[in-house]
Design an enzyme around this catalytic site. Sequence first.
Site, short mmCIF file in Angstrom:
data_model
loop_
_atom_site.label_atom_id
_atom_site.label_comp_id
_atom_site.label_asym_id
_atom_site.label_seq_id
_atom_site.Cartn_x
_atom_site.Cartn_y
_atom_site.Cartn_z
CG ASP A 3 40.93 38.09 39.46
OD1 ASP A 3 41.11 37.47 38.40
OD2 ASP A 3 40.66 37.49 40.53
CE LYS A 16 44.84 37.67 39.42
NZ LYS A 16 44.15 37.46 38.14
P1 NDP Z 1 33.60 38.85 39.62
O1 NDP Z 1 33.98 39.33 40.97
O2 NDP Z 1 33.03 39.79 38.65
O3 NDP Z 1 32.59 37.61 39.76
C1 NDP Z 1 32.92 36.46 40.46
C2 NDP Z 1 31.68 35.58 40.52
O4 NDP Z 1 32.04 34.33 41.11
C3 NDP Z 1 30.58 36.16 41.39
O5 NDP Z 1 29.35 35.75 40.86
C4 NDP Z 1 30.82 35.52 42.74
O6 NDP Z 1 29.67 35.41 43.55
C5 NDP Z 1 31.28 34.14 42.31
N1 NDP Z 1 32.16 33.56 43.34
C6 NDP Z 1 33.30 34.07 43.82
N2 NDP Z 1 33.81 33.28 44.78
C7 NDP Z 1 32.93 32.26 44.89
C8 NDP Z 1 32.90 31.10 45.70
N3 NDP Z 1 33.85 30.84 46.60
N4 NDP Z 1 31.84 30.27 45.53
C9 NDP Z 1 30.86 30.52 44.62
N5 NDP Z 1 30.86 31.61 43.82
C10 NDP Z 1 31.87 32.46 43.96
O7 NDP Z 1 34.93 38.14 39.05
P2 NDP Z 1 35.29 37.82 37.53
O8 NDP Z 1 34.08 37.42 36.80
O9 NDP Z 1 36.13 38.91 37.03
O10 NDP Z 1 36.26 36.56 37.72
C11 NDP Z 1 35.76 35.22 37.75
C12 NDP Z 1 36.90 34.25 37.51
O11 NDP Z 1 37.51 34.52 36.24
C13 NDP Z 1 38.05 34.31 38.51
O12 NDP Z 1 38.60 33.01 38.65
C14 NDP Z 1 39.06 35.21 37.83
O13 NDP Z 1 40.37 35.00 38.31
C15 NDP Z 1 38.90 34.73 36.39
N6 NDP Z 1 39.36 35.66 35.36
C16 NDP Z 1 38.83 36.92 35.27
C17 NDP Z 1 39.23 37.76 34.27
C18 NDP Z 1 38.60 39.09 34.04
O14 NDP Z 1 38.87 39.69 32.99
N7 NDP Z 1 37.79 39.60 34.93
C19 NDP Z 1 40.31 37.36 33.33
C20 NDP Z 1 40.73 35.99 33.46
C21 NDP Z 1 40.28 35.20 34.46
P3 NDP Z 1 29.38 36.51 44.69
O15 NDP Z 1 28.95 37.74 43.94
O16 NDP Z 1 28.32 35.93 45.53
O17 NDP Z 1 30.68 36.67 45.41
#
Ligand code: NDP
Length: 451
Positions: A166, A126
Site C-alpha cells: 500500500d 489491513k
Molecule cells: P504510493 O506510496 O506508491 O504512492 C502514494 C502517492 O500519493 C505518492 O505520490 C504520495 O506522495 C502521494 N501522497 C501520499 N500521501 C499524500 C498526502 N497526504 N498528500 C498528497 N499526496 C500524498 O501508494 P499507492 O500508489 O500504492 O497507493 C495510493 C492509494 O491507492 C492509497 O489510497 C492506497 O490505499 C490505494 N490503493 C493502493 C493499491 C495498490 O495496489 N498499491 C490497491 C488499492 C488501493 P509522496 O511521494 O510525496 O508521499
Amino acid sequence: MSIAEEEIKKFEKDNCAQDEVFYQAMEEVIYSIAPLLESDAKYMRHAILERLVVPDRIIKFKVVWLDDKQNIMVNTGYRVQFNNSLGPYKGGLRFHPTVNEGILKFLGFEQILKNSLTGLPIGGGKGGSDFDPKGKSDFEVMKFCSAFMTELHKYIGSRIDIPAGDIGVGSREIGYLFGEYKKITSTYEGVLTGKPFMFGGSLMRPEATGYGAVYFTETMLEMEGKEPLKGKICTVSGAGNVALHAIEKLYQIGAVPVTCSDSSGTIYDKRGVDLALLKELKLEKRTSLADYMNSHREAIYIPTSEYPEGGHAVWNIECYAAFPCATQNELTEIDAQNLISNGCISVTEGANMPSTPEAIDAFLSHKVCFAPGKAANAGGVAVSEFEMSQNASMSKWSFEKVDAKLKETMQQIAKRVSLTAKDYGVEGNYVDGANIAGFKRVADAMIAEGI
Ligand code: NDP
C-alpha cells in the site's frame, strides 16, 4: 428515526478521535445499505452490522531497529484482522507517518467490502506502521522490515492472513518482508503478495490497481451512455504505484493524462505528462516531483503550500475524467465544485476514499459518473488473489492471461455494482451499488457460518 440513523447512533459512542476516518467510511456504508436492511429482516436479526464493524482482532506491536548511524529507532506496527468470512484476511501494509489504528480500521473495513465485490475467496484486513520509508537508505528499510516481520510472522500465513503493499510499501519492502518471514519460519509460501516476479510475484501486480481503475471507468462510461476516454483530457493525482499505472493505461487507450501530484506539489503538463521521466523520478530516484521541471520547463509546477487551503491544484484543471490516486480525503467539496464547473463528467477513485462525503454528494447530485474506490481500485487485490493461486499451484501465468482476467474482473464488478444499484432503486449510484453488493455477500456468508 430510520434504521440507518439508529445503527449509526449505536456505533458513535464506541469510537475515539482516531477513528474519525473509520467512522466516515462506516457511516457511508450504513446509509447505503439501509434499503437492504429494510427489505430483509434477517440482517438485523443476525446483528450483522454490529458484528461487521468490530475487527476480529487488532494486533499492535513495538518495532525496534537500528538506523545507519546506529541510533535505536522505535516505531509501532499493526495488523487489523477484520473479517475472514469469505476467505483468509487479505489487505495491504501501509508505511507512512500518519498511520494509526483508526486509519487502519477504516482501510480494513473498506477492504472487506472491496474483496467481497471481486467475487473471489478473500476476507478483509489491513496493517502497517508509522515508519516513514522516505529519505531512508535501502539498508535502513531492510532493517525496519526485518524487525517488523519478527513480530508480524506469528499472526500471518498463506491460509491465515496474506498482507500486500500500500502507500510506502512496494516490491522492495515486500521483498525484505518475505525474506525475513522465510528466514524465521523456514517456510517458502505465498504469505505476501506483490512479491518481485523472480520469487513468486505475479506479472502485472504492480500495474493492476491503476490499469483496473481505467478498465472500470471504460465499462462505467459505456453503461452510462457516455463517450469513451480515447482522445480525452484526464487528470490524475498521486505519483505512486496506482497513479503511474493509471497514467500508463490512459496513454495505452489513447487518452491524454495531463497531471500528477505528490505531497509537495502538482505537475500540469498540457501536452500530457512524461511517464518515463515520472517513473525515473518516483520509482528509481525517489525524489520530489519538483525535479520534473528540470527537464520540462514548459510544464507548470504548483507547490502544495501555494494553493489556497481547502482545495487542491490538481482538481482545478479542466478535464473530461478525473482519477484521484493519492490518499484519503484529498478531493474536497471545493475541488468537486471546480471539477464540475470545468466540465468533468467522470471521477474514478484509484485511492481509498480520496473524496470527502460532501464531494461525493456534489458529484452524485450533478450526475457525474462516480466510481468509488472499493469497486474501482479492486484490481490490485484481484491480481493479488491471482498471485496466491499461482503460488499455491507453483505455476506462472503470462502477462496476457493476468491482464485478460483483470479486465474481465473489473468489467464484472462494474456491471454487478450498476445492476445492484438498479435493483435497489438507486440507478446510476455506484456508491450505494458497491456497498450493497459488497455487504450482501459477506453478510450472507456470516449468517451461513453461524456465530
Ligand atoms: P504510493 O506510496 O506508491 O504512492 C502514494 C502517492 O500519493 C505518492 O505520490 C504520495 O506522495 C502521494 N501522497 C501520499 N500521501 C499524500 C498526502 N497526504 N498528500 C498528497 N499526496 C500524498 O501508494 P499507492 O500508489 O500504492 O497507493 C495510493 C492509494 O491507492 C492509497 O489510497 C492506497 O490505499 C490505494 N490503493 C493502493 C493499491 C495498490 O495496489 N498499491 C490497491 C488499492 C488501493 P509522496 O511521494 O510525496 O508521499
